[in-house]
Design an enzyme around this catalytic site. Sequence first.
Site, short mmCIF file in Angstrom:
data_model
loop_
_atom_site.label_atom_id
_atom_site.label_comp_id
_atom_site.label_asym_id
_atom_site.label_seq_id
_atom_site.Cartn_x
_atom_site.Cartn_y
_atom_site.Cartn_z
N ARG A 172 0.81 -1.22 0.00
CA ARG A 172 0.00 0.00 0.00
C ARG A 172 0.84 1.27 0.00
O ARG A 172 0.59 2.19 -0.78
CB ARG A 172 -0.93 0.03 1.23
CG ARG A 172 -2.20 -0.75 1.08
CD ARG A 172 -2.67 -1.23 2.43
NE ARG A 172 -1.76 -2.27 2.87
CZ ARG A 172 -1.88 -3.56 2.53
NH1 ARG A 172 -2.91 -3.94 1.85
NH2 ARG A 172 -1.00 -4.45 2.92
N THR A 173 1.79 1.32 0.91
CA THR A 173 2.47 2.61 1.10
C THR A 173 3.23 3.00 -0.17
O THR A 173 3.09 4.11 -0.67
CB THR A 173 3.42 2.53 2.32
OG1 THR A 173 2.65 2.12 3.44
CG2 THR A 173 4.05 3.88 2.61
N LYS A 187 27.00 -4.38 -2.91
CA LYS A 187 28.47 -4.29 -3.00
C LYS A 187 29.04 -3.65 -1.74
O LYS A 187 30.20 -3.26 -1.70
CB LYS A 187 28.85 -3.43 -4.21
CG LYS A 187 28.32 -3.92 -5.53
CD LYS A 187 28.68 -2.93 -6.63
CE LYS A 187 27.93 -3.22 -7.92
NZ LYS A 187 28.09 -2.12 -8.89
N ARG A 192 11.41 3.85 3.65
CA ARG A 192 11.00 2.92 4.73
C ARG A 192 12.23 2.14 5.13
O ARG A 192 12.95 1.61 4.28
CB ARG A 192 9.91 1.98 4.22
CG ARG A 192 9.64 0.84 5.19
CD ARG A 192 8.44 0.02 4.80
NE ARG A 192 7.21 0.75 5.06
CZ ARG A 192 5.98 0.23 4.90
NH1 ARG A 192 5.84 -1.00 4.46
NH2 ARG A 192 4.91 0.95 5.16
N HIS A 203 4.81 5.76 11.60
CA HIS A 203 4.36 5.67 10.22
C HIS A 203 3.41 6.86 10.01
O HIS A 203 2.19 6.69 9.94
CB HIS A 203 3.65 4.33 10.01
CG HIS A 203 3.42 3.94 8.59
ND1 HIS A 203 3.54 4.83 7.53
CD2 HIS A 203 3.03 2.77 8.04
CE1 HIS A 203 3.25 4.18 6.40
NE2 HIS A 203 2.95 2.94 6.69
C1 NCD Z 1 1.76 -1.08 8.10
C2 NCD Z 1 3.25 -0.91 8.28
O1 NCD Z 1 4.02 -1.13 7.36
O2 NCD Z 1 3.62 -0.50 9.38
N1 NCD Z 1 1.39 -1.32 6.79
C3 NCD Z 1 1.01 -0.23 6.04
O3 NCD Z 1 1.80 0.61 5.72
N2 NCD Z 1 -0.29 -0.11 5.73
C4 NCD Z 1 1.14 -2.05 9.02
C5 NCD Z 1 1.72 -3.42 9.12
O4 NCD Z 1 2.63 -3.81 8.41
O5 NCD Z 1 1.20 -4.16 9.95
#
Ligand code: NCD
Length: 296
Positions: free
Chosen positions: A51-52, A79, A100, A126
């Site tokens: 999703r993100t 590397k 991320r 997040h």
């Molecule tokens: C979440 C995350 O990555 O923290 N997912 C997301 O971005 N919707 C929640 C999760 O992984 O449980």
Amino acid sequence: MVNFLSLQRFERKEIDYLLQQAAFMENNLYNLKERYNSKILAAAFFEPSTRTKLSFFAAAQRLGFSTLDYLPEFSSQKKGESIEDTIKILSGYCDVLVVRHPKNNFFSDISCDCTLINAGDGTNEHPTQAIIDLYTIKKAFSKIDGLNFLIVGDLKNGRTVHSLLFALANYDVYVNLFCPKGLSPDKSFLDKLSNDFLKRISFTSKMDLSNIDVLYVTRVQYERFKGKKPKNIENSYVLTPELLSKAKKELKILHPLPRLKELPQKIDSTPYAHYFQQARNGVPVRMAILDYCLKK
Ligand code: NCD
């Protein structure tokens, strides 16, 4: 130009502005292709994402950005290139860098020449997900103040809950927390919440939906466990028809997804299920966040 890294000290007027702008983006989804058509957004995800990452790409492309996807497993990381060098290099190729990373507070040590957005740093935060959560709630109830929340699941490792609590601290809401043993939020996290907000938070030992407006469900973050991984922890908070039989008819269920057994598929067809709308709201909300970061 500003970064978007944490909601810890984010003010209500900024959140309200983002929610209002997200509504504008949603109403103008197909009309904004010219807005950032000279800009580039790059994504560097060092952990899995559906999703993100894709909703950031969709949001960026709706605003006219071109997008770059850095894939660590096919990069010079293999590397031995350092993460600091990688970020530095990527920031020379784009205007916005969405990252991320599994390390908590990753961004506090990073220097970058472009706008940086936190798409999840370890178990810490997040922040863009929390704005999506609030947007979804605001759309459903036309307000946030006065609502009663029950947040369940892995409150220790779930970063979405941490950012959501920072955001909710700005509103006049009541929050009940329910989690399996050993998955309570760390004291160091609770210490970051104001005393005033802590007075409106209570831990409950029973999942009682009778007075709840928003049920926010999260999965157990098994990938964060060290050593032997426990199994089926979510069995203690599976959302059953019995639990739902006590719910108010206005109840909305949110889940950042992905889900495990805690949220059975049969809930999807009930009027309470709101998590697919929540996921879809990722696009207009992230459009609003990109616009906010670049305009400011
Ligand atoms: C979440 C995350 O990555 O923290 N997912 C997301 O971005 N919707 C929640 C999760 O992984 O449980």
